[in-house]
Design a protein around this motif. Sequence first.
Motif, PDB file in Angstrom:
ATOM      1  N   ASN A 118       0.812  -1.170   0.113  1.00 33.29           N
ATOM      2  CA  ASN A 118       0.207   0.110   0.004  1.00 33.29           C
ATOM      3  C   ASN A 118       0.795   1.346  -0.178  1.00 33.29           C
ATOM      4  OD1 ASN A 118      -2.095  -1.948   0.274  1.00 33.29           O
ATOM      5  ND2 ASN A 118      -2.720  -1.238   2.114  1.00 33.29           N
ATOM      6  N   HIS A 119       1.992   1.155   0.380  1.00 32.87           N
ATOM      7  CA  HIS A 119       3.012   2.411   0.494  1.00 32.87           C
ATOM      8  C   HIS A 119       4.423   2.564  -0.179  1.00 32.87           C
ATOM      9  CE1 HIS A 119       0.318   3.881   3.616  1.00 32.87           C
ATOM     10  NE2 HIS A 119      -0.021   2.745   3.991  1.00 32.87           N
ATOM     11  N   ILE A 120       5.129   1.409  -0.056  1.00 32.96           N
ATOM     12  CA  ILE A 120       6.534   1.474  -0.574  1.00 32.96           C
ATOM     13  C   ILE A 120       6.331   1.041  -1.914  1.00 32.96           C
ATOM     14  CG2 ILE A 120       8.617   0.231  -0.553  1.00 32.96           C
ATOM     15  CD1 ILE A 120       7.925   2.391   1.760  1.00 32.96           C
ATOM     16  N   TRP A 121       5.816   0.013  -2.482  1.00 33.02           N
ATOM     17  CA  TRP A 121       5.612  -0.321  -4.104  1.00 33.02           C
ATOM     18  C   TRP A 121       5.195   0.665  -4.715  1.00 33.02           C
ATOM     19  CZ3 TRP A 121       4.567  -6.289  -3.131  1.00 33.02           C
ATOM     20  CH2 TRP A 121       5.901  -6.861  -2.927  1.00 33.02           C
ATOM     21  N   PRO A 122       3.976   1.110  -4.478  1.00 35.71           N
ATOM     22  CA  PRO A 122       3.213   2.425  -5.145  1.00 35.71           C
ATOM     23  C   PRO A 122       4.314   3.798  -5.255  1.00 35.71           C
ATOM     24  CG  PRO A 122       1.512   1.457  -3.764  1.00 35.71           C
ATOM     25  CD  PRO A 122       2.990   0.823  -3.377  1.00 35.71           C
ATOM     26  N   ALA A 123       4.892   3.943  -4.003  1.00 36.41           N
ATOM     27  CA  ALA A 123       5.864   5.012  -4.053  1.00 36.41           C
ATOM     28  C   ALA A 123       7.190   4.787  -5.041  1.00 36.41           C
ATOM     29  CB  ALA A 123       6.271   5.299  -2.575  1.00 36.41           C
ATOM     30  N   GLU A 124       7.576   3.590  -4.787  1.00 33.56           N
ATOM     31  CA  GLU A 124       8.701   3.505  -5.836  1.00 33.56           C
ATOM     32  C   GLU A 124       8.326   3.239  -7.201  1.00 33.56           C
ATOM     33  OE1 GLU A 124      11.563   0.217  -3.224  1.00 33.56           O
ATOM     34  OE2 GLU A 124       9.857  -0.431  -4.300  1.00 33.56           O
ATOM     35  N   GLN A 125       7.079   2.934  -7.474  1.00 36.36           N
ATOM     36  CA  GLN A 125       6.660   3.173  -9.028  1.00 36.36           C
ATOM     37  C   GLN A 125       6.728   4.579  -9.575  1.00 36.36           C
ATOM     38  OE1 GLN A 125       6.119  -0.092 -10.646  1.00 36.36           O
ATOM     39  NE2 GLN A 125       5.881   1.189 -12.552  1.00 36.36           N
ATOM     40  N   ARG A 126       6.315   5.437  -8.390  1.00 36.70           N
ATOM     41  CA  ARG A 126       6.051   6.839  -9.006  1.00 36.70           C
ATOM     42  C   ARG A 126       7.329   7.582  -8.966  1.00 36.70           C
ATOM     43  NH1 ARG A 126       1.165  10.649  -6.865  1.00 36.70           N
ATOM     44  NH2 ARG A 126       1.839  12.430  -8.037  1.00 36.70           N
ATOM     45  N   LEU A 131      13.149  -9.877  -9.774  1.00 36.07           N
ATOM     46  CA  LEU A 131      11.733  -9.893  -9.484  1.00 36.07           C
ATOM     47  C   LEU A 131      10.972 -10.418 -10.718  1.00 36.07           C
ATOM     48  CD1 LEU A 131      12.708  -6.834  -8.390  1.00 36.07           C
ATOM     49  CD2 LEU A 131      10.541  -7.499  -6.888  1.00 36.07           C
ATOM     50  N   GLU A 132      10.019 -10.684 -10.565  1.00 32.02           N
ATOM     51  CA  GLU A 132       9.107 -11.264 -11.929  1.00 32.02           C
ATOM     52  C   GLU A 132       8.332 -10.021 -12.516  1.00 32.02           C
ATOM     53  OE1 GLU A 132       9.880 -14.131 -13.160  1.00 32.02           O
ATOM     54  OE2 GLU A 132      11.191 -14.333 -11.539  1.00 32.02           O
ATOM     55  N   PHE A 133       7.888  -9.057 -11.387  1.00 27.33           N
ATOM     56  CA  PHE A 133       7.022  -8.012 -11.936  1.00 27.33           C
ATOM     57  C   PHE A 133       7.949  -6.638 -12.455  1.00 27.33           C
ATOM     58  CE2 PHE A 133       7.106  -7.829  -7.303  1.00 27.33           C
ATOM     59  CZ  PHE A 133       7.300  -6.573  -7.135  1.00 27.33           C
ATOM     60  N   PRO A 134       7.172  -5.843 -13.070  1.00 32.83           N
ATOM     61  CA  PRO A 134       7.995  -4.683 -13.721  1.00 32.83           C
ATOM     62  C   PRO A 134       8.327  -3.392 -12.473  1.00 32.83           C
ATOM     63  CG  PRO A 134       5.588  -4.487 -14.452  1.00 32.83           C
ATOM     64  CD  PRO A 134       5.854  -5.931 -13.809  1.00 32.83           C
ATOM     65  N   SER A 135       9.302  -2.799 -12.863  1.00 32.73           N
ATOM     66  CA  SER A 135       9.557  -1.680 -11.894  1.00 32.73           C
ATOM     67  C   SER A 135      10.198  -0.546 -12.865  1.00 32.73           C
ATOM     68  CB  SER A 135      10.700  -1.888 -11.239  1.00 32.73           C
ATOM     69  OG  SER A 135      12.028  -2.392 -11.645  1.00 32.73           O
ATOM     70  N   ASN A 136      10.549   0.669 -12.506  1.00 30.95           N
ATOM     71  CA  ASN A 136      10.908   1.694 -13.306  1.00 30.95           C
ATOM     72  C   ASN A 136      12.425   1.231 -13.896  1.00 30.95           C
ATOM     73  OD1 ASN A 136       8.628   2.957 -12.257  1.00 30.95           O
ATOM     74  ND2 ASN A 136       9.701   4.670 -11.213  1.00 30.95           N
ATOM     75  N   TRP A 137      12.740   0.349 -13.331  1.00 22.98           N
ATOM     76  CA  TRP A 137      14.099  -0.113 -13.938  1.00 22.98           C
ATOM     77  C   TRP A 137      14.206  -1.286 -14.742  1.00 22.98           C
ATOM     78  CZ3 TRP A 137      18.068  -4.297 -12.384  1.00 22.98           C
ATOM     79  CH2 TRP A 137      19.206  -4.130 -12.970  1.00 22.98           C
ATOM     80  N   ALA A 138      13.291  -2.103 -14.729  1.00 25.15           N
ATOM     81  CA  ALA A 138      13.076  -3.384 -15.585  1.00 25.15           C
ATOM     82  C   ALA A 138      11.767  -3.694 -15.718  1.00 25.15           C
ATOM     83  CB  ALA A 138      14.061  -4.485 -15.269  1.00 25.15           C
ATOM     84  N   ALA A 139      11.703  -4.503 -16.942  1.00 26.88           N
ATOM     85  CA  ALA A 139      10.055  -4.874 -17.223  1.00 26.88           C
ATOM     86  C   ALA A 139       9.866  -6.335 -16.760  1.00 26.88           C
ATOM     87  CB  ALA A 139      10.161  -4.815 -18.786  1.00 26.88           C
ATOM     88  N   ASP A 140      10.733  -7.415 -16.668  1.00 25.10           N
ATOM     89  CA  ASP A 140      10.555  -8.497 -16.551  1.00 25.10           C
ATOM     90  C   ASP A 140      11.911  -9.020 -15.882  1.00 25.10           C
ATOM     91  OD1 ASP A 140      12.070  -9.096 -18.851  1.00 25.10           O
ATOM     92  OD2 ASP A 140      10.243  -9.424 -19.950  1.00 25.10           O
TER      93      ASP A 140
END
Length: 468
Positions: free
Chosen positions: A114-122, A176-185
């Motif tokens: 609810n907090h860290i992953w959304p903040a990282e994505q942004r 990881l298996e899910f995307p981030s701002n650094w990598a897609a997969d």
Amino acid sequence: MKQSRLHSQHIDNISHLMTAPQRTPVDCIIHARWIIPVQPSASVLANHALVVKDGLIVDLLASDAAEARYKTRKRHRLDSHALIPGLINTHGHAAMTLFRGLADDLDLMTWLNNHIWPAEQRWVSDDFVTTGTELAIAEMLLSGTTCFSDMYFYPSSVARVAHRHKIRAHIFFPVLEFPSNWAADADEYFNKGLKVFNEYRSHETIQIGIGLHAPYTVSNASLQRARILADELDCNIQMHLHETAQEITDSMRDHGRRPLQRLDELDLLSPHMQCVHMTQVNPDEIELLRQNGCHVIHCPESNLKLASGFCPVTQYTDAGINVALGTDGAASNNDLDMLGELKTAALLAKGVAQDPTALTAHEALRMATINGAKALGIDAITGSLEAGKAADVVAVDLSELAHQPVYDPASHLVYTSSGRNVSHVWVNGKILVKDRKLLNFDSAGLAQKVEGWRVKISAAENQQVMKF
């Protein structure tokens, strides 16, 4: 007759000078009230000196003997200080200093989802990681950390900042298996990470490893790929593991086995493996760790804050398993003070074991120095104050009234001191902190950049709250 005596005396003086031992030139001599070398264990040397040349410790001896044997233009006389090996923070997420205090007093999965992953994505970007890592390095150096381990996005940015500030670093590129701002997969995580590995393959103070995020975010295929790469590249793997009871429950539901058993079946357990947290274990799993030479990374304050559980440190050490110490990220701690972590680790171990002799001051200090070096595979280079090792050295000032009287400096380091008592820090013989001030750091400029991030992130978080 008088001239003859004078001539004879002159000859005697010349003879004495010719036979007197020549003092060896060195770069620096550090005199201290106490030196706690860590190796040999539980030793404390009073009124000794550390001799440094070409970035290495060349001698450790009584102060008077050091002055008689060596000559230098650089001396540090630390008459109320204890010298210790540089502290090694074996697990963290440096850039997350910019999320310090963003989401407190929450359980792990609520905090993440609810907090860290959304903040990282942004927010996470090269600039975010660069500024956050620089802030973390400043805090770590000022509190006596000379080597840190990091698992986060944009690892090349972390390496670049660590190189600039001359701190030792072991950087794990994330998988990881899910995307981030650094990598897609997962493929992109591996491919980008391996480029960073190749770039720093021969670096003196920076090493690159594989950071498997957690059992619930990494597939079997990625685990197997990591094992093969670790063997081929002779690099380490670090993974959040057995952190919470929920992780165990979910693993049983999704894989029909506990995480450690799953890793064992995939042949991932080895001396390359650094298992972070490890609060939820049974006797069979402790034996599995021992048999495979795995390392446990203990993060007591983060575990306490997130109520993840209690790491059974003495059960690991009694089994002969190497246990090192880490702070985790500042978003779940909320500081990177390894001396503070030492105190928490020692007190918590006593409470969990219900034994006041569990994890003595000297044992706790080993966890933050030589044990960390062993986990990272650099114990031949650093982790103790011994001739031939890198001059990674920290001076802790024990002169404050709150430290008096000093009966046992090792005890005071663990139970009385904090990072604020660190006065000097050397890495590879280079002084990076002097008289509690960072050298070669634009502290004002860094503070301005950090404040810019705070304003942006705070405004966005407040706007998000208003939507609800």
